[in-house]
Motif scaffolding. Structure first.
Motif, PDB file in Angstrom:
ATOM      1  N   ASP A 282     108.062  62.556 -35.908  1.00  0.00           N
ATOM      2  CA  ASP A 282     107.986  61.744 -34.603  1.00  0.00           C
ATOM      3  C   ASP A 282     106.876  62.294 -33.793  1.00  0.00           C
ATOM      4  OD1 ASP A 282     109.918  60.329 -35.990  1.00  0.00           O
ATOM      5  OD2 ASP A 282     111.300  60.694 -34.473  1.00  0.00           O
ATOM      6  N   THR A 285     103.355  60.960 -34.063  1.00  0.00           N
ATOM      7  CA  THR A 285     103.414  59.513 -33.589  1.00  0.00           C
ATOM      8  C   THR A 285     104.304  59.182 -32.574  1.00  0.00           C
ATOM      9  OG1 THR A 285     105.374  59.337 -34.966  1.00  0.00           O
ATOM     10  CG2 THR A 285     103.158  58.887 -35.923  1.00  0.00           C
ATOM     11  N   ASP A 287     105.082  58.259 -28.332  1.00  0.00           N
ATOM     12  CA  ASP A 287     104.214  57.407 -27.306  1.00  0.00           C
ATOM     13  C   ASP A 287     103.613  58.218 -26.053  1.00  0.00           C
ATOM     14  OD1 ASP A 287     103.275  55.281 -26.088  1.00  0.00           O
ATOM     15  OD2 ASP A 287     105.345  54.447 -25.742  1.00  0.00           O
ATOM     16  N   GLU A 302      96.297  59.704 -43.860  1.00  0.00           N
ATOM     17  CA  GLU A 302      96.128  58.363 -43.903  1.00  0.00           C
ATOM     18  C   GLU A 302      97.284  57.655 -43.656  1.00  0.00           C
ATOM     19  OE1 GLU A 302      94.239  56.994 -47.580  1.00  0.00           O
ATOM     20  OE2 GLU A 302      94.828  58.574 -48.595  1.00  0.00           O
ATOM     21  N   GLU A 303      98.606  58.615 -44.013  1.00  0.00           N
ATOM     22  CA  GLU A 303      99.817  57.832 -43.929  1.00  0.00           C
ATOM     23  C   GLU A 303     100.118  57.784 -42.395  1.00  0.00           C
ATOM     24  OE1 GLU A 303      99.564  60.404 -46.614  1.00  0.00           O
ATOM     25  OE2 GLU A 303      99.316  58.801 -47.700  1.00  0.00           O
ATOM     26  N   ASN A 304     100.160  58.777 -41.496  1.00  0.00           N
ATOM     27  CA  ASN A 304     100.484  58.691 -40.406  1.00  0.00           C
ATOM     28  C   ASN A 304      99.396  58.430 -39.203  1.00  0.00           C
ATOM     29  OD1 ASN A 304      99.234  61.127 -40.280  1.00  0.00           O
ATOM     30  ND2 ASN A 304     101.133  62.474 -39.527  1.00  0.00           N
ATOM     31  N   PRO A 306      97.518  55.894 -38.925  1.00  0.00           N
ATOM     32  CA  PRO A 306      97.544  54.523 -38.434  1.00  0.00           C
ATOM     33  C   PRO A 306      98.747  54.291 -37.243  1.00  0.00           C
ATOM     34  CG  PRO A 306      97.258  54.328 -40.796  1.00  0.00           C
ATOM     35  CD  PRO A 306      97.625  55.837 -40.450  1.00  0.00           C
ATOM     36  N   HIS A 307      99.858  55.240 -37.306  1.00  0.00           N
ATOM     37  CA  HIS A 307     100.779  55.027 -36.280  1.00  0.00           C
ATOM     38  C   HIS A 307     100.751  56.039 -35.090  1.00  0.00           C
ATOM     39  CE1 HIS A 307     102.520  52.865 -39.787  1.00  0.00           C
ATOM     40  NE2 HIS A 307     102.329  53.951 -40.545  1.00  0.00           N
ATOM     41  N   VAL A 308      99.772  56.646 -35.140  1.00  0.00           N
ATOM     42  CA  VAL A 308      99.532  57.623 -33.834  1.00  0.00           C
ATOM     43  C   VAL A 308      99.248  56.772 -32.572  1.00  0.00           C
ATOM     44  CG1 VAL A 308      97.806  59.239 -32.992  1.00  0.00           C
ATOM     45  CG2 VAL A 308      98.466  59.556 -35.231  1.00  0.00           C
ATOM     46  N   LYS A 309      99.857  57.098 -31.778  1.00  0.00           N
ATOM     47  CA  LYS A 309      99.965  56.158 -30.275  1.00  0.00           C
ATOM     48  C   LYS A 309      98.934  56.668 -29.226  1.00  0.00           C
ATOM     49  CE  LYS A 309     104.299  54.009 -31.292  1.00  0.00           C
ATOM     50  NZ  LYS A 309     104.838  55.346 -32.492  1.00  0.00           N
ATOM     51  N   ARG A 332      89.870  53.339 -34.987  1.00  0.00           N
ATOM     52  CA  ARG A 332      90.735  53.051 -33.945  1.00  0.00           C
ATOM     53  C   ARG A 332      90.477  53.541 -32.483  1.00  0.00           C
ATOM     54  NH1 ARG A 332      96.671  54.834 -34.785  1.00  0.00           N
ATOM     55  NH2 ARG A 332      96.806  53.207 -33.060  1.00  0.00           N
TER      56      ARG A 332
END
Ligand code: NAD
Length: 419
Positions: A282, A285, A287, A302-304, A306-309, A332
């Motif tokens: 967590d 990634t 917020d 490449e797994e996490n 895309p979920h980095v905020k 992104r």
């Protein structure tokens, strides 16, 4: 097969080399390793038995000066990892313009599973193995993961014993009482804070930014503390055992001081922190505005990715981002402030420590911090300006690699090829 750290660093090099049109012969010179020492050596355990350990010291390129780089004690150390880290050191020293080449060392060992006496035995024997290639004019080790000022004191003492006189310039990151520099212990974290200040100078600064820090050792604990002192809200901190979250801000300074006294983050949270315990994954990634990977390599994948905020990745660790993740961040529009400038505060103050040792003078902490700010800001601004002037959407990492490579190529051309 998954991407190794050496794959990452070489791919970054070749990408930068393509972008600046580096000549083939320079490409070969820049990817050659000057010297590799690999050794297996026995260490006596407390119960009188012996174990064999494997260690490495790699000099990547020494065109700009003596080889410089840390020694890592960790179970996952490998020759390829040490080569990758040595190459990063070459570009890093060039980016902040300190007169060193790149080196790195490592021993495959879990230091947490050794007593203090065993660690001292291991360090003294490894230093003896390294003696043919280290020295204040040739190769100057420093702390990295799993090593600290005490380990550097043993390195210096062992080297000095064989010379017959004290040689303070053979290592940096020593205790201050042995000629270590004021400010060295905090230098990497402080440099990270300066670089983030520079990056956000025209965008409202650090005040009020939400930050998540992964890793709470020499680097992570200090950067979390200093960012909090600059007004950031550090919502997440973690180490290898626990990840903590406190929405209005963990007291990172108190946690850092607790850990600096030898406590663990888990103990600190039980006694004082009262933070929510979250999943390790967590942290990166979360917020927040800024994530600071300050532990190990290849944690952003490449797994996490895309979920980095966060909109900014401040690379405190060496090589925390895989090439696949780097491409996702570019796509992104997430800014990565690359390791070779972001965490260069450590080697910069190591340079100041070496200068002081060789001149037998002491600088005040104010002077160290001022000079650190000057060199690291110059490094950051040079790459930021270069990125701005590039037309084709280059990243800060591309620009940093161009500057690093070009400076080493320039030194190589000026020196020529001997004989
Ligand atoms: P350290 O050994 O002092 O601390 C490492 C920290 O990371 C510890 O808190 C450990 O528990 C944590 N950790 C390990 N694995 C983890 C995981 N999977 N998830 C979360 N936390 C984890 O090491 P350090 O000196 O702080 O170095 C950290 C990174 O910074 C390394 O990549 C190192 O190469 C880089 N670095 C260090 C310096 C320096 O001056 N020490 C300078 C430049 C770069």
């Amino acid at each position: 097969m998954s991407e190794s750290m050496l794959d990452t660093v070489l791919a970054q090099f070749h990408r930068a080399a393509d972008q600046i049109g580096l000549k083939e012969d320079h490409r070969e010179t820049m990817t050659a390793f000057k010297r590799i020492l690999q050794t297996q050596f026995p260490v006596e355990r407390d119960d009188g038995s012996f174990d064999i350990y494997e260690g490495y010291r790699v000099h990547h390129n020494v065109a700009r000066g003596p080889a410089k780089g840390g020694i890592r004690y960790a179970p996952m150390v490998s020759l390829d990892e040490v080569k990758a880290l040595a190459m990063l050191m070459t570009w890093k020293c060039a980016v902040v313009n300190v007169p060193f080449g790149g080196a790195k060392g490592g021993v495959i060992v879990d230091p947490a599973a050794m007593s203090r006496g065993e660690l001292e035995n291991l360090t003294r024997r490894f230093t003896t193995e390294l003696e043919p290639i280290i020295g204040p004019d040739s190769d100057i080790p420093a702390p990295d993961m799993g090593t600290n000022a005490q380990v550097m004191a043993w390195v210096m003492d062992t080297y000095s014993m064989s010379r017959g006189y004290t040689v303070p310039g053979v290592v940096t990151g020593k205790p201050v009482a042995l000629g270590g520099s004021a400010g060295r212990q905090e230098a990497t974290g402080r440099g990270l804070m300066y670089v983030l200040q520079d990056h956000l100078r025209d965008a409202g600064g650090i005040q009020g930014r939400k930050v998540a820090v992964q890793g709470f050792g020499n680097v992570g604990s200090v950067v979390a503390k200093l960012l909090q002192m600059e007004g950031a809200v550090v919502t997440h901190i973690s180490d290898k055992d626990i990840a903590l979250h406190y929405p209005t801000g963990v007291d990172a300074a108190a946690a850092a001081n607790y850990v600096a006294q030898g406590g663990t983050l888990t103990e600190w949270n039980e006694e004082h922190g009262r933070c929510e315990v979250v999943d390790a994954g967590d942290v990166l990634t979360a917020d927040v505005d800024v994530i600071v990977p300050a532990a190990v390599e290849h944690v952003l994948t490449e797994e996490n990715a895309p979920h980095v905020k966060a909109s900014i990745v401040l690379e405190a660790a060496n090589g925390p981002t895989t090439n696949a993740a780097d491409a996702i961040f570019k796509e992104r529009d997430i800014t990565v402030i690359p390791d070779i400038v972001a965490n260069a505060g450590g080697v910069t103050v190591s340079y100041f420590e070496w200068v002081q040792a060789r001149q037998y003078v002491r600088w005040s902490e104010e002077r160290v911090n001022e000079e650190l700010r000057r060199l690291i800001t110059a490094g950051y601004q040079t790459i930021a300006a270069r990125q701005m002037s590039a037309k084709d959407g280059a990243t800060l990492r591309d620009a940093a690699n161009w500057i690093g490579i070009e400076r080493v190529v320039e030194a190589t051309e000026l020196r020529g090829i001997y004989p």
